[in-house]
Design a protein around this motif. Structure first.
Motif, PDB file in Angstrom:
ATOM      1  N   THR A 207      -2.161   1.950   4.034  1.00 46.28           N
ATOM      2  CA  THR A 207      -2.888   0.702   3.801  1.00 46.28           C
ATOM      3  C   THR A 207      -3.449   0.647   2.388  1.00 46.28           C
ATOM      4  N   THR A 208      -3.997   1.769   1.929  1.00 46.85           N
ATOM      5  CA  THR A 208      -4.557   1.805   0.580  1.00 46.85           C
ATOM      6  C   THR A 208      -3.470   1.622  -0.469  1.00 46.85           C
TER       7      THR A 208
ATOM      8  N   SER B 237      -8.706   0.476   2.289  1.00 46.36           N
ATOM      9  CA  SER B 237      -8.289   1.105   3.545  1.00 46.36           C
ATOM     10  C   SER B 237      -8.400   0.175   4.741  1.00 46.36           C
ATOM     11  N   GLU B 238      -8.909  -1.035   4.551  1.00 47.13           N
ATOM     12  CA  GLU B 238      -8.971  -2.032   5.621  1.00 47.13           C
ATOM     13  C   GLU B 238      -8.417  -3.349   5.108  1.00 47.13           C
ATOM     14  N   TYR B 239      -7.987  -4.181   6.040  1.00 40.88           N
ATOM     15  CA  TYR B 239      -7.413  -5.486   5.673  1.00 40.88           C
ATOM     16  C   TYR B 239      -7.911  -6.540   6.651  1.00 40.88           C
TER      17      TYR B 239
ATOM     18  N   LYS C  67      -4.202   5.407   6.729  1.00 38.09           N
ATOM     19  CA  LYS C  67      -5.158   5.093   5.662  1.00 38.09           C
ATOM     20  C   LYS C  67      -4.485   5.058   4.298  1.00 38.09           C
TER      21      LYS C  67
ATOM     22  N   TRP D 214       3.628 -10.062  10.320  1.00 36.38           N
ATOM     23  CA  TRP D 214       3.064  -9.331   9.184  1.00 36.38           C
ATOM     24  C   TRP D 214       3.854  -9.540   7.900  1.00 36.38           C
TER      25      TRP D 214
ATOM     26  N   VAL E 216      -3.370  -1.786  10.867  1.00 35.66           N
ATOM     27  CA  VAL E 216      -2.436  -2.310   9.863  1.00 35.66           C
ATOM     28  C   VAL E 216      -1.068  -1.642  10.014  1.00 35.66           C
ATOM     29  N   LEU E 217      -1.058  -0.306  10.087  1.00 40.00           N
ATOM     30  CA  LEU E 217       0.209   0.422  10.178  1.00 40.00           C
ATOM     31  C   LEU E 217       0.968   0.068  11.455  1.00 40.00           C
TER      32      LEU E 217
ATOM     33  N   TYR F 189      -2.541  -2.286  -0.164  1.00 43.40           N
ATOM     34  CA  TYR F 189      -3.567  -3.310  -0.359  1.00 43.40           C
ATOM     35  C   TYR F 189      -4.638  -2.922  -1.377  1.00 43.40           C
TER      36      TYR F 189
ATOM     37  N   SER G 241      -7.078   0.738   9.244  1.00 52.15           N
ATOM     38  CA  SER G 241      -5.784   1.157   8.700  1.00 52.15           C
ATOM     39  C   SER G 241      -4.785   1.460   9.818  1.00 52.15           C
TER      40      SER G 241
ATOM     41  N   ILE H 278      -0.458  -8.997   1.653  1.00 49.66           N
ATOM     42  CA  ILE H 278      -1.142  -7.706   1.697  1.00 49.66           C
ATOM     43  C   ILE H 278      -0.685  -6.757   0.597  1.00 49.66           C
TER      44      ILE H 278
END
Length: 739
Positions: A284-285, A291-293, A281, A312, A301-302, A288, A298, A317
Motif C-alpha cells: 500500500t505504501t 499505509s492506509e487508503y 503495508k 479497484w 487494500v491488498l 499510495y 493496508s 491509488i
C-alpha cells in the motif's frame, strides 16, 4: 618564523581539503579510475600529504605543544596514522585469487594493478559453503575452507564474511563465489607494517582523547568553568495541533476483522518469512505513499485488489509524482487508476518512443511501471507465496504461490490445496460468507505451521512484527516534533530579545513530552532489531531513526547548561524523522547483508550519528546567535555564552567523528582487506573532520575567538555534514550510498 610556519601549515591542509572535494566531483563525472589515477594516487597528492605532515610536526615543535601532553599526544597519533597509511601505499600489496574445488594448489595471485605475485606457499580450495538465513534463500554467510601447503606441512583455514584468515602476513578475505558454488574468489592483502602502524595510531588516538577530557589544563576544561555558563537560559513552548478528517467514497473491501486475519498469515516475502500484514503495508505504501487508503487498512487494500479487481482498477491509488509521466498517462492529478495505464491499442508505456527522453523521465516511467507490475502480481496471486512445501531430501521448504509450478512429487491433496484454496476463498468473498473465510484462513495457517515447522519465525518475533507495523507513526511524529521545535524556538528567541524569563514548569513539560517520544522511538527501534535479528543500523532509514533518538538523549544531557537544547532536540528529531520518511517511505525489514553482520558496524554507525547530532546542535546554536545579533544591539553576553557552549560541544563532536571514522576503517579492513579506499563518503567524512578541527585551534587561528565568526563558521561548516550524508547517498554514490 612561527607565524610563517603556521600560515604554510594551515594553507596546506586547506589545499588538501579542496583537492579531496575536487576528487569526489571528478569521480562522479569521470569515474573512479580517473579520480584514482589523477588525484588520489598522483605523486603530487602523495607528496602534499607528506609535506603537510612534516610542516605540521614542525609547527607543533615550534609551538612547544610538548608542554600540553594530551594535545601533543593527539597530534602525534594523527601523524602516526598518516605514517601507517603512507607505509601501506608504498609497501602494501592488494589483489585477488580465484580458486575451484578439486583444482591444483595455486601459488600466485593477481594484484589490483594486474601484476602477478608469488606466495611463499600454495593454496587450494577444499570446500565452499553458502549458508542461508533459516527458512529462506537469503545468503547469511559465505565460507571458503582453504588448504595451505608450506614445504612439508599442510594447514587448514576458514575464510568467511567478517572473518579473515591470516598466514605469514597474507590476509585472505571472502569476496565472491561462482554460480555453481564450486569456486570462490578471495581478496588478498599483504601489509604487515602499515596496518600495525595505523592500528597503533588508532589506539594512541583513543587514549589521547580520554586523557584530553580529564586533563585539568586542557582548553575544554577551561571552557567548562567559563563565567558565562553560570547564567541559565530558559525556553518556552507554544503548541498547537490540527486534526483533519476527510471523507470520500471507498471501494469494496473485506471487513476489517477478516482482513486482519489475512494479515496474520505467514508469507515468504523479500527473502524472509513475515506476516502478510507486512507485505500489505509495504504494498500500500509503495502504491499510495501511505499505509492506509480512504480509511481502509493496508490488509483491506491488498485483499481488495485480489478479490474486487473490477472496482479497484478504477481507484486513483497509484502515486505518480513526475509531470511527464502524468501527461503520458493522461491524468491531471498525481494519482492514477490502473485503467489509466492502458488504452484501446494496449499498454501506454509500450507505445512511447524513448528518443529524447531524459534519464530522470526514464526513471519516473520505470517507477510507475514497477507499481503497475506490483498490482499485476497481487491480482494474479503470484505475490502471495503462502504455501511452504519441503520436498524429499530438501533441507528446508520452498514457498509457493497458487500460480507457481509445483513439484511433480507433491501429493495431490496438497497440490489441490495450494492451487485452489485462494479461489475457494474468492468464491466465499463473492457470497460474503466471512465465517467460512475465517475458517479457511485458520486451515491455511495450520498448513503453514505443519509444513514450515521450525523454519518459521518465533511466535514472539511474529507478534512483535505485527505490533511494529501497527505502531509505526513516523510521519505524524515528524510533523509534531517540527511544530513543537520551531514554535518553541521562535518563542525562545523572542524571550531572549525581550529578556523575559519563563517558568520551569514549561521546560519540564517539554522534557516530559520529549522523553515520551524518545521511549517510543527506542521501542520502535528495538522491535525492528528483534524482528530482523540484527541491530537496525544497516540503511538510511534506520540510521536516521537512530539519529533522532541520539538527538533526544543529547537534549537531556545538555538542557541544564543550555535549555535552548530542548527546542533543538525537537527540531533535530523532527528533521531526521522527516528525512527517514522521505528517503524511504516504508523501507522493508530485510535480512542483513553478510558483510554488514559485524558489531564494529553498529559501533561505527552509533558513533558517527552521535557526532552528527552534536554538530547539528552547534549549527542551530549558531543560527540563534545570528538571529540575536540582527535583532538586538546589547546581546554580546548571550552571543559569547552561545559560543562557549558550541565550543564545548565541538570537542566531543569532533572526537566522536574521528573515532567513528577509525572504527569504520577497522571494520573495512576486516571485511574488505583495506582500511581506506577513497570512497566518496570516506573522503567527505575526512573533509568534515578536518573542517571542524580547524575551529579547535583558536590560539593558532585567532579568528575563531571572535564569537560571530565562530557562529557563522558552524553554520557554513554544517554543509560538509549534509554533503557527507545526503550528497553521497543521493548524488555521488559509492560503496556507502546505502547509508
Amino acid at each position: 618564523m612561527t607565524n610563517s610556519l603556521k600560515k604554510v601549515t594551515f594553507s596546506l591542509w586547506g589545499i588538501l581539503i579542496l583537492m579531496m572535494a575536487t576528487a569526489t566531483i571528478t569521480e562522479k563525472r569521470y569515474g573512479s579510475a580517473t579520480a584514482e589515477t589523477y588525484i588520489y594516487s598522483s605523486p603530487f597528492f602523495i607528496v602534499l600529504w607528506i609535506v603537510t605532515t612534516v610542516f605540521s610536526l614542525a609547527y607543533m615543535c615550534k609551538r612547544h605543544l610538548g608542554r600540553r601532553k594530551a594535545t601533543y599526544a593527539l597530534h602525534l597519533a594523527f601523524i602516526l596514522i598518516l605514517s601507517g597509511a603512507l607505509t601501506t601505499h608504498f609497501f602494501g600489496i592488494q589483489g585477488s585469487i580465484h580458486l575451484r574445488q578439486g583444482a591444483e594448489p595455486v601459488s600466485q595471485f593477481s594484484t589490483d594493478h594486474g601484476e602477478s605475485v608469488t606466495f611463499p606457499f600454495s593454496v587450494s580450495l577444499k570446500q565452499f559453503e553458502l549458508a542461508y538465513y533459516q527458512g529462506t534463500f537469503a545468503p547469511m554467510d559465505f565460507v571458503s575452507v582453504l588448504n595451505i601447503y608450506d614445504n612439508d606441512k599442510m594447514l587448514e583455514g576458514n575464510v568467511s564474511m567478517n572473518h579473515i584468515y591470516t598466514y605469514r602476513h597474507y590476509r585472505f578475505y571472502q569476496s565472491a563465489y561462482d554460480a555453481d558454488q564450486k569456486g570462490s574468489t578471495l581478496s588478498i592483502s599483504y601489509d604487515p607494517y602499515g596496518i600495525l602502524l595505523t592500528y597503533v595510531g588508532y589506539a594512541a588516538l583513543l587514549l589521547a582523547f580520554v586523557v584530553f577530557f580529564f586533563d585539568r589544563h586542557s582548553y575544554f576544561r577551561k571552557l567548562l568553568h567559563h563565567p558565562s555558563l553560570k547564567r541559565t537560559l530558559t525556553c518556552c513552548l507554544l503548541l498547537t495541533a490540527t486534526l483533519t478528517v476527510s471523507g470520500a467514497h471507498t471501494p469494496p473491501a473485506l471487513p476489517k476483522e477478516t482482513a486482519v486475519n489475512f494479515g496474520k498469515l505467514y508469507v515468504y516475502y523479500n527473502d524472509r518469512i513475515c506476516p502478510l500484514q507486512t507485505l500489505a503495508k509495504e504494498f500500500t505504501t509503495k502504491l499510495y505513499g501511505q499505509s492506509e487508503y480512504k480509511g481502509l487498512t493496508s490488509e483491506q487494500v491488498l485483499t481488495g485488489w485480489l478479490f474486487y479487481y473490477g472496482q479497484w482498477k478504477q481507484e486513483p491509488i497509484i502515486l505518480v509524482k513526475d509531470k511527464s509521466v502524468q501527461n503520458l498517462l493522461g491524468i491531471t492529478g498525481k494519482y492514477a487508476c490502473l485503467s489509466d495505464f492502458a488504452n484501446s491499442t494496449g499498454y501506454k508505456f509500450d507505445q512511447i518512443s524513448h528518443a529524447g527522453i531524459t534519464a530522470k523521465e526514464l526513471r519516473a516511467i520505470e517507477e510507475a511501471n514497477e507499481k503497475f507490475n506490483l498490482i499485476s502480481m497481487a491480482c494474479s496471486g503470484s505475490l502471495f507465496k503462502l504455501y511452504p512445501y519441503c520436498d524429499k531430501g530438501a533441507k528446508q521448504p520452498i514457498w509457493y504461490s497458487p500460480i507457481d509450478d509445483l513439484p511433480i512429487s507433491m501429493p495431490h491433496e496438497e497440490w489441490a490445496f495450494i492451487r485452489y484454496s485462494l479461489n475457494l476463498i474468492a468464491e466465499k468473498v463473492a457470497h460474503k460468507d466471512y465465517r467460512t473465510i475465517n475458517t479457511l484462513l485458520e486451515k491455511t495457517k495450520a498448513y503453514q505451521k505443519k509444513e514450515a515447522r521450525s523454519f518459521l519465525p518465533s511466535n514472539a518475533q511474529f507478534r512483535a512484527e505485527i505490533l511494529y507495523n501497527e505502531m509505526d507513526f513516523t510521519r505524524p511524529l515528524a510533523m509534531l516534533c517540527l511544530t513543537i521545535g520551531m514554535l518553541s524556538y521562535l518563542f525562545y528567541c523572542r524571550k531572549l530579545i525581550s529578556e523575559h524569563t519563563d517558568s520551569p514548569q514549561i521546560s519540564c513539560l517539554l522534557l516530559a513530552i520529549l522523553g515520551i517520544i524518545g521511549i517510543y522511538l527506542l521501542v520502535l527501534i528495538s522491535l525492528r532489531g528483534f524482528i530482523s535479528g540484527h541491530l537496525p543500523m544497516s540503511n538510511g532509514y534506520e540510521t536516521m531513526q537512530l539519529m533522532s533518538l541520539c538527538s533526544i538523549l543529547l537534549t537531556f544531557f545538555l538542557y541544564r547548561k543550555f535549555q535552548l537544547a530542548i527546542s533543538f532536540g525537537y527540531i533535530l528529531c523532527g528533521l531526521t524523522l522527516l528525512v527517514a520518511m522521505l528517503g524511504e517511505a516504508n523501507p522493508p525489514v530485510t535480512q542483513l547483508m553478510p558483510v554488514l553482520a559485524s558489531p564494529l558496524l553498529s559501533i561505527h554507525v552509533v558513533t558517527i550519528m552521535l557526532s552528527y547530532s552534536l554538530l547539528a546542535f552547534i549549527m542551530l546554536n549558531g543560527m540563534t546567535a545570528v538571529v540575536l545579533c540582527h535583532t538586538r544591539t546589547d546581546c554580546n553576553e548571550q552571543i559569547i555564552r552561545l559560543q562557549v557552549i558550541s565550543h564545548l560541544i565541538l570537542y566531543p563532536a569532533v572526537f566522536l567523528l574521528a573515532t567513528g571514522i577509525f572504527i569504520g576503517a577497522i571494520w573495512a579492513n576486516v571485511s574488505w582487506g583495506r582500511y581506506w579506499g577513497w570512497d566518496p563518503k570516506e573522503v567527505w567524512a575526512l573533509i568534515t573532520l578536518l573542517v571542524y578541527a580547524t575551529a579547535l585551534h583558536p590560539f593558532s587561528l585567532p579568528y575563531f575567538q571572535r564569537p560571530m565568526f565562530f557562529h557563522w563558521f558552524t553554520i557554513i561548516a554544517f554543509l560538509s555534514v549534509l554533503i557527507t550524508y545526503f550528497g553521497v547517498n543521493f548524488i555521488m554514490g559509492g560503496m556507502h550510498s546505502y547509508a
